[in-house]
Design a protein around this motif. Structure first.
Motif, PDB file in Angstrom:
ATOM      1  N   ALA A   1      -2.968  55.243  49.501  1.00  0.00           N
ATOM      2  CA  ALA A   1      -3.720  56.571  49.538  1.00  0.00           C
ATOM      3  C   ALA A   1      -4.157  57.013  50.783  1.00  0.00           C
ATOM      4  CB  ALA A   1      -4.937  56.098  48.719  1.00  0.00           C
TER       5      ALA A   1
ATOM      6  N   ASP B   1      -7.913  50.408  59.124  1.00  0.00           N
ATOM      7  CA  ASP B   1      -7.377  49.729  58.024  1.00  0.00           C
ATOM      8  C   ASP B   1      -7.455  48.276  58.313  1.00  0.00           C
ATOM      9  OD1 ASP B   1      -5.910  48.934  55.902  1.00  0.00           O
ATOM     10  OD2 ASP B   1      -4.202  48.838  56.989  1.00  0.00           O
ATOM     11  N   ALA B   2      -7.991  47.335  57.456  1.00  0.00           N
ATOM     12  CA  ALA B   2      -8.134  46.052  57.388  1.00  0.00           C
ATOM     13  C   ALA B   2      -6.660  45.304  56.999  1.00  0.00           C
ATOM     14  CB  ALA B   2      -9.348  45.538  56.541  1.00  0.00           C
TER      15      ALA B   2
ATOM     16  N   CYS C   1      -5.054  44.775  54.268  1.00  0.00           N
ATOM     17  CA  CYS C   1      -4.769  43.782  53.035  1.00  0.00           C
ATOM     18  C   CYS C   1      -4.222  44.585  51.733  1.00  0.00           C
ATOM     19  CB  CYS C   1      -5.748  43.027  52.600  1.00  0.00           C
ATOM     20  SG  CYS C   1      -6.468  41.904  54.048  1.00  0.00           S
ATOM     21  N   SER C   2      -3.248  45.747  51.950  1.00  0.00           N
ATOM     22  CA  SER C   2      -2.990  46.614  50.808  1.00  0.00           C
ATOM     23  C   SER C   2      -2.445  45.810  49.856  1.00  0.00           C
ATOM     24  CB  SER C   2      -2.011  47.636  51.493  1.00  0.00           C
ATOM     25  OG  SER C   2      -1.355  48.322  50.383  1.00  0.00           O
ATOM     26  N   ARG C   3      -2.787  46.252  48.552  1.00  0.00           N
ATOM     27  CA  ARG C   3      -2.252  45.682  47.168  1.00  0.00           C
ATOM     28  C   ARG C   3      -0.668  46.008  47.461  1.00  0.00           C
ATOM     29  NH1 ARG C   3      -3.800  47.061  41.758  1.00  0.00           N
ATOM     30  NH2 ARG C   3      -3.109  45.307  40.999  1.00  0.00           N
TER      31      ARG C   3
ATOM     32  N   SER D   1       9.011  47.718  43.745  1.00  0.00           N
ATOM     33  CA  SER D   1       8.689  48.529  42.798  1.00  0.00           C
ATOM     34  C   SER D   1       9.438  49.355  42.095  1.00  0.00           C
ATOM     35  CB  SER D   1       7.506  49.371  43.151  1.00  0.00           C
ATOM     36  OG  SER D   1       7.328  50.288  42.093  1.00  0.00           O
TER      37      SER D   1
ATOM     38  N   ASN E   1       8.764  51.635  39.645  1.00  0.00           N
ATOM     39  CA  ASN E   1       8.500  52.984  39.152  1.00  0.00           C
ATOM     40  C   ASN E   1       8.066  54.021  40.028  1.00  0.00           C
ATOM     41  OD1 ASN E   1       5.871  51.981  39.928  1.00  0.00           O
ATOM     42  ND2 ASN E   1       5.001  52.056  37.948  1.00  0.00           N
TER      43      ASN E   1
ATOM     44  N   VAL F   1     -14.073  48.247  58.545  1.00  0.00           N
ATOM     45  CA  VAL F   1     -15.196  48.792  58.571  1.00  0.00           C
ATOM     46  C   VAL F   1     -16.287  48.034  57.690  1.00  0.00           C
ATOM     47  CG1 VAL F   1     -16.265  50.949  58.231  1.00  0.00           C
ATOM     48  CG2 VAL F   1     -14.042  51.257  58.893  1.00  0.00           C
TER      49      VAL F   1
ATOM     50  N   ASP G   1      -7.071  53.154  44.313  1.00  0.00           N
ATOM     51  CA  ASP G   1      -7.556  52.386  43.654  1.00  0.00           C
ATOM     52  C   ASP G   1      -8.877  52.156  43.353  1.00  0.00           C
ATOM     53  OD1 ASP G   1      -4.969  51.495  42.673  1.00  0.00           O
ATOM     54  OD2 ASP G   1      -5.045  49.553  43.367  1.00  0.00           O
TER      55      ASP G   1
ATOM     56  N   ILE H   1       0.607  53.731  42.554  1.00  0.00           N
ATOM     57  CA  ILE H   1       0.883  54.306  43.728  1.00  0.00           C
ATOM     58  C   ILE H   1       0.904  55.733  43.863  1.00  0.00           C
ATOM     59  CG2 ILE H   1       2.573  54.557  45.776  1.00  0.00           C
ATOM     60  CD1 ILE H   1       3.411  51.469  44.926  1.00  0.00           C
TER      61      ILE H   1
HETATM   62  C1  FAD Z   1       1.981  42.407  42.755  1.00  0.00           C
HETATM   63  C2  FAD Z   1       1.568  44.029  42.475  1.00  0.00           C
HETATM   64  C3  FAD Z   1       2.453  44.731  42.273  1.00  0.00           C
HETATM   65  C4  FAD Z   1       2.442  46.124  41.905  1.00  0.00           C
HETATM   66  N1  FAD Z   1       3.377  47.005  41.658  1.00  0.00           N
HETATM   67  C5  FAD Z   1       3.296  48.134  41.345  1.00  0.00           C
HETATM   68  C6  FAD Z   1       4.255  49.132  40.903  1.00  0.00           C
HETATM   69  O1  FAD Z   1       5.640  48.741  40.782  1.00  0.00           O
HETATM   70  N2  FAD Z   1       4.033  50.682  40.999  1.00  0.00           N
HETATM   71  C7  FAD Z   1       2.766  50.894  41.365  1.00  0.00           C
HETATM   72  O2  FAD Z   1       2.446  52.188  41.371  1.00  0.00           O
HETATM   73  N3  FAD Z   1       1.558  50.210  41.796  1.00  0.00           N
HETATM   74  C8  FAD Z   1       2.015  48.816  41.727  1.00  0.00           C
HETATM   75  N4  FAD Z   1       0.961  48.148  42.158  1.00  0.00           N
HETATM   76  C9  FAD Z   1      -0.422  48.636  42.362  1.00  0.00           C
HETATM   77  C10 FAD Z   1      -0.464  49.260  43.718  1.00  0.00           C
HETATM   78  O3  FAD Z   1      -0.166  48.426  44.737  1.00  0.00           O
HETATM   79  C11 FAD Z   1      -1.832  50.100  43.944  1.00  0.00           C
HETATM   80  O4  FAD Z   1      -1.972  50.907  43.047  1.00  0.00           O
HETATM   81  C12 FAD Z   1      -1.732  50.781  45.387  1.00  0.00           C
HETATM   82  O5  FAD Z   1      -1.748  49.841  46.485  1.00  0.00           O
HETATM   83  C13 FAD Z   1      -3.223  51.574  45.625  1.00  0.00           C
HETATM   84  O6  FAD Z   1      -3.113  51.943  46.759  1.00  0.00           O
HETATM   85  P1  FAD Z   1      -4.522  52.195  47.641  1.00  0.00           P
HETATM   86  O7  FAD Z   1      -4.293  52.968  49.062  1.00  0.00           O
HETATM   87  O8  FAD Z   1      -5.887  52.676  46.834  1.00  0.00           O
HETATM   88  O9  FAD Z   1      -5.049  50.721  47.939  1.00  0.00           O
HETATM   89  P2  FAD Z   1      -4.435  49.404  48.775  1.00  0.00           P
HETATM   90  O10 FAD Z   1      -2.939  49.591  48.809  1.00  0.00           O
HETATM   91  O11 FAD Z   1      -4.907  48.262  48.458  1.00  0.00           O
HETATM   92  O12 FAD Z   1      -4.975  49.724  50.565  1.00  0.00           O
HETATM   93  C14 FAD Z   1      -6.304  49.584  50.579  1.00  0.00           C
HETATM   94  C15 FAD Z   1      -6.395  49.460  51.975  1.00  0.00           C
HETATM   95  O13 FAD Z   1      -7.885  49.351  52.563  1.00  0.00           O
HETATM   96  C16 FAD Z   1      -7.938  48.240  53.375  1.00  0.00           C
HETATM   97  N5  FAD Z   1      -9.487  48.213  53.232  1.00  0.00           N
HETATM   98  C17 FAD Z   1     -10.231  47.914  52.353  1.00  0.00           C
HETATM   99  N6  FAD Z   1     -11.763  47.600  52.735  1.00  0.00           N
HETATM  100  C18 FAD Z   1     -11.465  48.136  54.181  1.00  0.00           C
HETATM  101  C19 FAD Z   1     -12.719  48.352  55.098  1.00  0.00           C
HETATM  102  N7  FAD Z   1     -13.927  47.937  54.654  1.00  0.00           N
HETATM  103  N8  FAD Z   1     -12.478  48.769  56.285  1.00  0.00           N
HETATM  104  C20 FAD Z   1     -11.022  48.980  56.681  1.00  0.00           C
HETATM  105  N9  FAD Z   1      -9.798  48.776  55.573  1.00  0.00           N
HETATM  106  C21 FAD Z   1     -10.258  48.343  54.357  1.00  0.00           C
HETATM  107  C22 FAD Z   1      -7.423  47.269  52.694  1.00  0.00           C
HETATM  108  O14 FAD Z   1      -7.164  46.174  53.498  1.00  0.00           O
HETATM  109  C23 FAD Z   1      -6.046  47.918  52.403  1.00  0.00           C
HETATM  110  O15 FAD Z   1      -4.918  48.038  53.424  1.00  0.00           O
HETATM  111  C24 FAD Z   1       1.051  46.703  42.165  1.00  0.00           C
HETATM  112  C25 FAD Z   1       0.034  45.695  42.744  1.00  0.00           C
HETATM  113  C26 FAD Z   1       0.134  44.588  42.938  1.00  0.00           C
HETATM  114  C27 FAD Z   1      -0.861  43.578  43.380  1.00  0.00           C
END
Ligand code: FAD
Length: 305
Positions: A20, A39-40, A42-44, A51, A53, A86, A275, A283
């Motif tokens: 995102a 960014d900290a 720890c992306s999921r 993946s 899909n 942050v 998320d 994603i």
């Molecule tokens: C094992 C697994 C398999 C998956 N498989 C799929 C798949 O096949 N297809 C699919 O579509 N989705 C899949 N997902 C889900 C997908 O990973 C998430 O929906 C997606 O990563 C969400 O993106 P995001 O950017 O919202 O959050 P994230 O990718 O989690 O990124 C959030 C980021 O924000 C940072 N952050 C948080 N708080 C702070 C703060 N206070 N200051 C600075 N940085 C911060 C975190 O460290 C992280 O880097 C899977 C998840 C897991 C765990």
């Protein structure tokens, strides 16, 4: 550096460098907006072994590679990505101050895109990272239900959400058993729904989860143990919405930030995507939401001067 004439370090600060946040940064940088990503790390998405899909990747894509490519794309257009957690978001005149947890100078920005994601509540299991990497422990049936078609699957849960997840997975396999990490009163209605679908349930709480040599996992409980090809953790997620909720942003009962059609939260100038704002946890949903937010922010920022 800020000055009295230009009180902001950037036009948009993005908190979070997962799909995102990086999509928001790519769009905003290509809109010629000054954008900083904090960014900290720890992306999921980085935990995704592969993946299947994600549109455009017929052979699948490794999560860490996808995130690295998105980051390179954002940086190519001038977005600055830095490794910072942050701790606090503060409203200031005309924008926001983002306070890092190392006590350093706050970053001042006119608008903020919150893309801080969520974290899975993980079951207690030795070699957990390896289990996820091998696809033995999974979290997301929407993502990878296809990969367990016909397989033997254990759902590890702490309450009724595990029953819902088992019923969801029933579409993909009829070899399902629900396990509980704690003593749980399962309602008559839930028992009936599981039984009607031929889904097993082990009432004795789980004692240990172990990787099985040669693949799969073993679930141990007081009166015995079972073996499965895969386990699903159905223990819920922690939504990282506190930076926004501390400012009074609205959220739903599960902690997801409430946004309008342009991804703006109930706090003017504070947008959210991924998320942290969408319970589908995908994603494509994260990137789509961030694109909508970026386009809206670009419009709000208007023309120079
Ligand atoms: C094992 C697994 C398999 C998956 N498989 C799929 C798949 O096949 N297809 C699919 O579509 N989705 C899949 N997902 C889900 C997908 O990973 C998430 O929906 C997606 O990563 C969400 O993106 P995001 O950017 O919202 O959050 P994230 O990718 O989690 O990124 C959030 C980021 O924000 C940072 N952050 C948080 N708080 C702070 C703060 N206070 N200051 C600075 N940085 C911060 C975190 O460290 C992280 O880097 C899977 C998840 C897991 C765990």
């Amino acid at each position: 550096m800020t000055s009295p004439e230009e009180p902001f370090d950037c036009e948009v600060a993005v908190v979070g460098g997962g799909p995102a946040g990086l999509t928001g940064a790519i769009y905003l940088a290509r809109f010629k907006r000054s954008v900083r990503v904090l960014d900290a790390g720890c992306s999921r998405a980085v935990k995704i072994p592969r993946s299947h899909n994600m549109p455009g990747y017929p052979q699948g894509v490794v999560g860490a590679e996808l995130v690295a490519a998105m980051r390179a794309q954002a940086e190519r257009y001038g977005a600055r990505v830095q490794n910072t957690h942050v701790q606090r978001l503060q409203r200031i005149e005309g924008g926001f101050a983002l306070h890092p947890d190392d006590g350093g100078e706050p970053l001042r920005s006119r608008l903020v895109l919150l893309a801080t994601g969520a974290s899975d509540n993980e079951p207690a299991m030795p070699h957990l990272a390896e289990a996820v990497r091998e696809g033995v422990l999974r979290y997301c049936p929407v993502c990878d239900g296809f990969e367990v078609i016909g397989c033997s699957v254990g759902i590890v849960t702490d309450g009724p959400r595990g029953v819902r997840e088992a019923l969801y997975l029933r579409h993909f396999t009829d070899r399902l058993t629900v396990y509980f990490t704690q003593p749980v009163e399962v309602t008559e209605e839930d028992r009936r729904r599981l039984a009607a679908q031929g889904i097993g349930m082990q009432p004795a709480p789980v004692r240990a989860l172990r990787l099985r040599e040669g693949g799969g996992a073993r679930v141990e409980y007081d009166s015995g143990s079972d073996e499965h090809d895969s386990l699903y953790g159905a223990l819920g997620l922690r939504v990282h919405s506190v930076l926004a909720t501390a400012l009074g942003a609205e959220h739903d009962e599960d902690g997801y930030l409430v946004t309008d059609a342009r991804q703006q939260t109930s706090i003017e100038g504070l947008y959210a995507a991924g998320d942290v704002a969408q319970s589908l946890n995908q994603i494509t949903v994260a990137t789509g939401g961030a694109a909508i937010a970026a386009a809206a922010m670009h419009r709000v920022l208007g023309l120079p001067g």
